[in-house]
Each structure stands twice: as C-alpha cells, then as structure tokens.
Design an enzyme around this catalytic site. Structure first.
Site, PDB file in Angstrom:
ATOM      1  N   GLN A 132      37.822  -7.840  90.121  1.00  0.00           N
ATOM      2  CA  GLN A 132      38.469  -8.426  91.126  1.00  0.00           C
ATOM      3  C   GLN A 132      39.628  -7.980  91.837  1.00  0.00           C
ATOM      4  O   GLN A 132      40.248  -8.300  92.760  1.00  0.00           O
ATOM      5  CB  GLN A 132      38.905  -9.867  90.523  1.00  0.00           C
ATOM      6  CG  GLN A 132      40.204  -9.824  89.504  1.00  0.00           C
ATOM      7  CD  GLN A 132      40.571 -11.332  88.933  1.00  0.00           C
ATOM      8  OE1 GLN A 132      39.758 -11.781  88.078  1.00  0.00           O
ATOM      9  NE2 GLN A 132      41.574 -11.643  89.476  1.00  0.00           N
ATOM     10  N   CYS A 138      39.183 -14.602  90.612  1.00  0.00           N
ATOM     11  CA  CYS A 138      38.175 -14.948  89.285  1.00  0.00           C
ATOM     12  C   CYS A 138      37.151 -16.108  89.731  1.00  0.00           C
ATOM     13  O   CYS A 138      36.167 -16.073  89.132  1.00  0.00           O
ATOM     14  CB  CYS A 138      38.946 -15.124  87.915  1.00  0.00           C
ATOM     15  SG  CYS A 138      40.394 -16.380  88.095  1.00  0.00           S
ATOM     16  N   HIS A 276      42.285 -19.345  84.071  1.00  0.00           N
ATOM     17  CA  HIS A 276      41.175 -17.960  84.588  1.00  0.00           C
ATOM     18  C   HIS A 276      39.881 -18.682  84.350  1.00  0.00           C
ATOM     19  O   HIS A 276      39.510 -19.225  83.373  1.00  0.00           O
ATOM     20  CB  HIS A 276      41.489 -17.007  83.562  1.00  0.00           C
ATOM     21  CG  HIS A 276      40.946 -15.430  83.919  1.00  0.00           C
ATOM     22  ND1 HIS A 276      40.925 -14.888  85.016  1.00  0.00           N
ATOM     23  CD2 HIS A 276      40.108 -14.756  82.862  1.00  0.00           C
ATOM     24  CE1 HIS A 276      40.114 -13.901  85.194  1.00  0.00           C
ATOM     25  NE2 HIS A 276      39.644 -13.865  83.810  1.00  0.00           N
ATOM     26  N   ASN A 300      33.649 -11.154  82.373  1.00  0.00           N
ATOM     27  CA  ASN A 300      34.958 -11.295  82.857  1.00  0.00           C
ATOM     28  C   ASN A 300      34.809 -10.608  84.367  1.00  0.00           C
ATOM     29  O   ASN A 300      33.906 -10.078  84.591  1.00  0.00           O
ATOM     30  CB  ASN A 300      36.063 -10.730  81.883  1.00  0.00           C
ATOM     31  CG  ASN A 300      37.489 -11.191  82.388  1.00  0.00           C
ATOM     32  OD1 ASN A 300      37.731 -11.880  83.474  1.00  0.00           O
ATOM     33  ND2 ASN A 300      38.172 -10.657  81.705  1.00  0.00           N
TER      34      ASN A 300
END
Length: 333
Positions: A132, A138, A276, A300
C-alpha cells in the site's frame, strides 16, 4: 457500540543524532539501506539512523525473549526499521467501528464439522501480496481481496482487483482517499457502483486521484455484504464456509511493525481499537491442538518483505486478540 477508533516525527537535531550513533553498526546500517532502497538527505540521515538504532535494540530484546520462551514470535529490521511508532501509526486508517450498527451482522451456519486447518491460498482464492505504501489504503486492499475470493468462488477465475479504484472513487460513500477509509463504505461503493475494475486496467498509484472508473472494464460486482457476529467461533465458521474475510485489527504496536514470524501475541493489543484492515485467509494451530497454539492467518498489504512473505499468524481463541473478530465483513457477489 460506542467505540472510538484513534488514528494515530521524530525531531532530533542532526548533530545530536550523529554524535549518538554507534560506529560499530555503520556497515549494518549501510547494508540495511541498500537492501530496502533507502536514500536520505543529509539532515534525514542522522535522524533516521538514531531511530534505526533504537529499533535494532528493540529487535534484539524481542528476539532474546523469544529464545527464552517468553514470546511466540520473532521480529526483524524490515522496511519500517527507520520509523518511529508514531510514524508507523500515521500509515494506519481510522475505522469507525460504530458503522457495524448500519448493517446487520450474521451468525454463519454452525455446521457440525469445520476443518482444523484452512488456508484459502491453497485453493486459489488469494492473489499475491501487494504494497500500500504511504497511502492509508489498507481498507481498499482488504476489500479487494475479499471480493477477489468470492469472485473466484463464483467463476473459478482469480482476477486481481483495483484498490486504486476504491481510493479514487468511494468518497461519496464516506471514504477519504489516502487519508482514511472504511471497508464498509468501500463495499457500499462497489454495490452502488455495480462494478469494480481489475488492477490491470486501473493500476495502483499510492495516492488519490480523480475517479477514472469505466463500466466496460468492470471485473467484479457486489450484490450485498454482511458483518460476521463479533465472536471468534462465528468467525471461524465464516472463514471455513465462505472464504477469505475482510477484518480490522489493532496494529499500532512496535511488535507488529517489525514482525517476522511465529504466532503474534501482543499484551498491549486492544480488542476494541481497530486501526488497520487486513484479509483473513485461514486459521490453524502449531504443535498439538491441546497446547493452545492456535492462530489466524492474515494477508497484509505491506509487501512480501514484511512478516511471513507478507502474512502473519495472530493468536486465536485468546479473547478476540487484537480485535480480529470485532470488524469482520464479507461480500456477496
């Protein structure tokens, strides 16, 4: 639920920073900069070196505790090794958990049997890990990943969808581009827009731009979306029976920033403060199941050099650790 989610530079003089540097670490510092492509101005060099050395001390402390059996995971000097905790938290996005009230939560069917191990990567549901960058996007990567999985389930074709499309175009629903965003609003956009482009036609730029969505390039649609009931048992059944799920977690800790591998358990992690968004792609356990070393497997958006090639194992069945079940949502396509 009346939860408030907080979003989260180091300003040291160059001379002070330079004088406090440890000369014995010069070669290691240079190697780390080369590995992660770091280039600084003369003023930044001293500041970043000071932060880097403090993080290095933390890495050695954490890993020593791992060897002593006090921790179940390791850390390393990754690409965030020159960031303070405050700088890292600025990369995170506000996720207003109270938006759950706007949507019905569901308890997935509690089937009589769910597998002890689930990893949707092995079934073809998950695209490669992405980065990102400095854009607080995110939420866009998490939503794109959840839709990718459901589209694969429907069509048996895995297409990498466009987080940039979401960053640029979902302001009318409530998102704020690279400043902050919410998976709920992102899914709402795709549903109202009746489409989302593929990354191939709408590539990622790590900055907000004008909305350039073209209906003829749409690669996915969302008919509806649902929150999963806020408990880990329901989440486990959802992952097992539905596929990858978009979840929010508390990632605002040094241990998360520098995570390398193992089952992540951070005593200071909150189950209420969500900052997040990631993609939950499976679960399982290490060793014997009776040992309690259960984990959730998350994807992630910090690239393959973070964690376990871009993934993390988070402690499972530990009182909703880091809020893994607090803000879980998935699309219907």
């Amino acid at each position: 639920m009346t939860l408030v989610v907080f979003l989260a530079i180091l300003c040291l003089g160059m001379a002070t920073a330079a004088s406090s540097s440890d000369p014995s670490l010069d070669s290691e510092w240079q190697e780390w900069k080369i590995k992660y492509g770091k280039n600084y101005s003369l003023e930044e060099e001293g500041q970043k070196r000071t932060v880097w050395e403090e993080n290095l001390k933390l890495v050695k402390l954490y890993n020593a505790e791992y060897k002593q059996g006090k921790k179940g995971f390791t850390v390393e000097m990754n690409a965030f090794g020159d960031m303070t905790g405050e700088e890292f938290r600025k990369m995170m996005t506000v996720i207003p958990v109270q938006t759950r009230r706007k949507r019905k939560s569901i308890q997935p069917p509690m089937v009589s049997y769910v597998p002890k191990f689930v990893d949707w990567r092995r079934k073809g549901y998950v695209t490669p890990v992405k980065i990102q960058g400095r854009c607080n996007s995110c939420w866009a990567f998490s939503v794109a990943g959840a839709i990718e999985g459901q589209m694969f389930r429907k069509t048996r074709r895995l297409v990498s969808l466009s987080p940039q499309n979401l960053v640029d175009c979902s302001r009318p629903e409530g998102n704020l581009g690279c400043y902050e965003g919410n998976t709920y609003y992102a899914l709402k956009y795709v549903q109202h827009n009746r489409g989302l482009e593929a990354e191939a036609t709408y590539p990622y730029e790590a900055k907000e731009g004008p909305c350039r969505y073209h209906p003829e390039h749409s690669a996915a649609r969302v008919t509806d979306f649902m929150f999963v009931s806020k408990n880990e048992k329901a989440l486990m059944h959802a992952v097992a029976t539905i596929g990858p799920i978009s979840v929010g977690i508390d990632a605002g800790h040094e241990s998360f920033k520098l995570y390398k591998g193992g089952i992540y358990y951070e005593p200071n992690c909150s189950s209420e403060v969500i900052n997040h968004s990631v993609l939950l792609v499976g679960y399982g356990y290490e060793g014997r199941e009776s040992d309690g070393r259960k984990y959730w497997l998350i994807k992630n958006s910090h690239g393959e050099r973070w964690g376990m090639n871009g993934y993390m194992k988070i402690a499972r069945d530990r009182n909703n650790h880091c809020g893994i079940a607090t803000y879980a949502i998935y699309p219907r396509v």
